[in-house]
Design an enzyme around this catalytic site. Structure first.
Site, PDB file in Angstrom:
ATOM      1  N   LEU A  97       0.868  -1.073  -0.169  1.00  0.00           N
ATOM      2  CA  LEU A  97      -0.004   0.084   0.120  1.00  0.00           C
ATOM      3  C   LEU A  97       0.889   1.238   0.069  1.00  0.00           C
ATOM      4  O   LEU A  97       1.707   1.383   0.832  1.00  0.00           O
ATOM      5  CB  LEU A  97      -0.851   0.167   1.218  1.00  0.00           C
ATOM      6  N   ASP A  98       0.606   2.108  -1.056  1.00  0.00           N
ATOM      7  CA  ASP A  98       1.613   3.060  -1.320  1.00  0.00           C
ATOM      8  C   ASP A  98       1.597   4.094   0.257  1.00  0.00           C
ATOM      9  O   ASP A  98       0.806   4.133   1.033  1.00  0.00           O
ATOM     10  CB  ASP A  98       1.130   4.010  -2.376  1.00  0.00           C
ATOM     11  N   ARG A  99       2.863   4.724   0.272  1.00  0.00           N
ATOM     12  CA  ARG A  99       3.268   5.583   1.512  1.00  0.00           C
ATOM     13  C   ARG A  99       2.147   6.511   1.472  1.00  0.00           C
ATOM     14  O   ARG A  99       1.459   6.824   2.528  1.00  0.00           O
ATOM     15  CB  ARG A  99       4.350   5.920   1.208  1.00  0.00           C
ATOM     16  N   SER A 159      -1.084   6.688   0.512  1.00  0.00           N
ATOM     17  CA  SER A 159      -2.296   5.978   0.499  1.00  0.00           C
ATOM     18  C   SER A 159      -2.624   5.406   1.996  1.00  0.00           C
ATOM     19  O   SER A 159      -1.531   5.335   2.957  1.00  0.00           O
ATOM     20  CB  SER A 159      -2.519   4.525  -0.354  1.00  0.00           C
ATOM     21  N   ARG A 209       0.202   1.759  -8.406  1.00  0.00           N
ATOM     22  CA  ARG A 209      -0.500   3.086  -8.364  1.00  0.00           C
ATOM     23  C   ARG A 209      -1.813   2.967  -9.279  1.00  0.00           C
ATOM     24  O   ARG A 209      -2.194   4.164  -9.928  1.00  0.00           O
ATOM     25  CB  ARG A 209       0.287   3.985  -8.608  1.00  0.00           C
TER      26      ARG A 209
END
Length: 219
Positions: A40-42, A44, A140
């Site tokens: 999970l992206d930073r 997000s 993403r």
């Protein structure tokens, strides 16, 4: 075996170490032998699953398994019916067409927490909330999808992975979950599980002593 659901705060990395001193999972979870199942992206927020079961980690994170994921997405502008239909039909990205998705406009989620820092609001431009369900795991992807139909993402929260949701978790909290509902998503793989090592294949990390396996911990 232990499997957790964790509400990842904004700007926390989905790893346990960082040489530059940024916040990581280690700031919230102190449990040896457990690893993130997927990314999970930073920038997000929301649901991240972690497990000590290496085979389950692989099933959850591997893109071939097409596991359903639900996102709450705040976008810039008043979303149009045309844009929603494009999301449902599939969007052309640089790495190819996305699969059909479920997409609808929703009110701001009732359980929504304030983000720190908050998004930058512009008084003359409204924002919209969408619920988007996809079964792919491209880099993403949701952000690129909304940008491709003309509505850049301002805030992205993963609400659910398969049958597991964020319900009842504040940012920075985690809770233990039953593995059975997750394994039921992969019946063929479950039947073929070996009796070998179940240690996840992630890079080993230096961790401290176990503070206990509380079902709910600090924020």
């Amino acid at each position: 075996m232990t499997t957790l659901r964790f509400n990842k705060p904004y700007q926390v990395l989905t790893q346990f170490t960082d040489e530059t001193g940024r916040q990581t999972l280690a700031d919230y979870i102190d449990m040896p032998g457990i690893y993130a199942a997927g990314r999970l992206d930073r920038d997000s927020e929301g649901l991240l699953l972690l497990t000590s079961d290496g085979q389950l980690q692989n099933r959850i994170s591997h893109p071939d398994h097409k596991l359903s994921k639900v996102y709450w997405v705040q976008v810039d502008g008043q979303v149009s019916a045309e844009a929603l239909q494009k999301l449902r039909d599939g969007v052309q990205l640089k790495d190819g067409m996305t699969l059909a998705a479920r997409a609808e406009e929703i009110p701001p989620p009732a359980s929504l927490w304030p983000r720190d820092p908050p998004i930058r609001m512009r008084a003359e431009i409204p924002t919209s909330w969408l619920q988007i369900e996809i079964c792919e795991g491209r880099n993403r992807q949701v952000r690129r999808m909304t940008a491709a139909v003309g509505f850049p993402t301002l805030r992205l929260i993963r609400y659910a992975i398969g049958p597991i949701s964020l319900d009842g978790l504040s940012p920075g909290e985690y809770a233990e979950v039953e593995e059975q509902p997750l394994w039921e998503l992969f019946p063929k793989q479950k039947a073929s599980r070996s009796r070998g090592s179940n240690k996840p294949g992630s890079t080993a990390r230096d961790r401290g002593s176990n503070r206990g396996r509380e079902k709910r911990v600090r924020r």
